[in-house]
Design an enzyme around this catalytic site. Structure first.
Site: not given
Length: 512
Positions: A482, A452, A235
């Site tokens: 994610h 995602d 991320s």
């Protein structure tokens, strides 16, 4: 209270966030020194005093982090000093907290593997021990190393408000202001948050940029004794990894970027990406239940409209529109959470807001006693230090029609977020430009998941391209959620083969 949809790994921590803004690393030209293999390599240690470069971590038994459990006996903790201001390397220092679990096979040890789990604002010292089982195969040949980036946890954490102030702002937070008075209140909350950061952490917030954290990483690499930085970024951690690769391409070791931030998007572009990504995930959720996505979205949007005018009482608290959309967001990070969304929405439509409020508390790091963690403080400080953009009410109003069209549920929140997130921020941010070009770096795996919500797949395609030909190696995971490692077996095997054995997959490899 403004909120940025967080970017991180739900399966590991609950929600770690992301303020997807840009570090502006292109303005920095690091010095060069010969690396261990004789090549010319940018190295932050070349500009640092011996008192910093000669450090050796003093590994000791770890204490329990705030609100967390004490790590097991095979974990050790230490701190490393870094310059508060990298432009003044001999000046004041701050500590960077580290945690390590040594490689099981000393004979086959490759080196240290550093993790960043996202946010920005996620504590690697807290998360890595809890997530370690997922990375057990990597621990055979790597020391697993987590760290708290500057401004986070044990690394000069940013603190902006106390629990009472946060709770009050959260209760009145309206993600879709409808009147001039509501617009003014929205912006005032953003200003008040920044003022609190300046009052409590003013010395630190001017230096919480991603590019400074990348320089910290290179010093950590040096102090740990590694010629190359082996790195796993998730991320927001992909933004940090791309920034590091740009600043120190010759020091890039085996690097994985999973759930990738789009390096070509500014703060407004990131908000637009997330409106698309979360609506895409919501559509997929609704389809999985046999519901028409358009009709289902309208149903949820109408629920939020009702909550805007009539919040649902939950004990002494209320489920507001803002807290409801937060509760919806948290369930879209993982397909495994979709049943929780079904139940929470059904209960809210029947007049009970308890489940959505509980989900929102989970996202906001609020415990049963009403105590909040400071992760959101760190997140905003890093995001606003990373961007020179400062939104306005006028710009938010101009974005609203487009963003509502992209997502009736998430669009208004994200359009207004561009205005309030760094409203009247007390320090100037870096240039809003994220350069991740890394000529001379080794291959970097860039993993994107097609469903995602927080970092849409297109960002992985752009990251791979921007890193440069022969550097960015795109791996596509056809799935939901994610982050792919540990949830998609094909991706996990591909990453393991690369990190453990140096096997680089073909560009564009697809896993289903």
């Amino acid at each position: 209270m403004s909120i940025r949809i967080r970017v991180a790994v739900l399966a590991v921590t609950g929600l770690l966030v992301a303020g997807c803004t840009s570090p502006g690393a292109a303005t920095d030209t690091p010095r060069t020194t010969p690396s261990a293999d004789g090549a010319t390599s940018p190295d932050s240690s070349s500009a640092l005093p011996a008192a910093l470069t000669s450090q050796r971590p003093d590994w000791k038994t770890c204490a329990a982090p705030e609100g967390g459990e004490k790590p097991g006996a095979d974990w050790r903790c230490a701190t490393v000093k870094v310059p508060l201001d990298h432009e003044k390397p001999s000046g004041e220092t701050i500590p960077i907290a580290l945690i390590r679990k040594e490689a099981r096979s000393k004979a086959d040890r490759i080196g240290s593997l550093l993790f960043n789990f996202g946010g920005p604002g996620a504590s690697g010292v807290d998360i890595l021990p809890r997530a370690a089982a997922e990375y057990g195969g990597l621990n055979r040949r790597y020391d697993l190393v987590g760290f708290d980036p500057r401004g986070v946890g044990g690394s000069a954490a940013v603190v902006c408000q106390d629990d009472e102030e946060i709770a009050e702002a959260e209760a009145r937070w309206d993600p879709s202001p409808d009147t001039v008075a509501e617009e003014a209140a929205y912006m005032q909350d953003g200003t008040a948050f920044g003022a609190g950061c300046a009052r409590r952490s003013g010395k630190v917030i001017a230096h919480t940029t991603t590019s400074n954290t990348a320089r910290d990483l290179d010093l950590i690499r040096h102090v740990l004794g590694d010629a190359k930085l082996h790195y796993f970024g998730i991320s927001y951690g992909t933004q940090l990894g791309g920034t590091y690769a740009h600043l120190f391409p010759k020091n890039v070791g085996r690097t994985v970027l999973d759930a990738v931030v789009d390096p070509t998007a500014d703060a407004e572009g990131q908000a637009r990406n997330q409106a698309l990504g979360f609506q895409r995930a919501l559509d997929n959720y609704l389809k999985s239940r046999g519901e028409d996505p358009k009709a289902g979205t309208e149903r949820i949007a109408h629920l939020l409209e009702r909550l805007d005018s009539r919040p649902l009482p939950v004990g002494e608290r209320y489920l507001t529109e803002g807290l409801a959309v937060t509760g919806i967001v948290v369930t879209l990070y993982s397909k495994a959470s979709w049943p929780m969304l079904t139940s929470a929405l059904q209960q809210a439509e029947k007049g009970s807001g308890a489940e959505l409020l509980q989900l929102a508390d989970y996202y906001n790091d609020r415990d049963e006693s009403g105590h909040y963690s400071t992760q959101s403080h760190s997140q905003r400080a890093i995001s606003c230090a990373d961007s020179s953009e400062r939104g306005t009410v006028e710009r938010a109003l101009a974005l609203l029609p487009e963003f509502r069209k992209l997502s009736p549920v998430f669009g208004p929140l994200l359009a207004w977020d561009t205005a309030g997130w760094c409203a009247n921020w007390p320090v100037k941010g870096e240039v809003a430009d994220m350069d991740v070009s890394a000529p001379g770096a080794g291959p970097i795996l860039v993993v994107g998941t097609t469903g995602d919500p927080a970092t849409p797949y297109e960002g992985a395609e752009r990251m791979a391209k921007e890193l440069g030909k022969g550097v960015g190696v795109l791996v596509t995971n056809k799935g939901e959620g994610h982050g792919a490692y540990g949830t998609a077996s094909c991706v996990t095997k591909t990453i393991d083969a690369y990190l453990l054995d140096g096997k680089v997959p073909a560009y564009g490899k697809t896993c289903s």
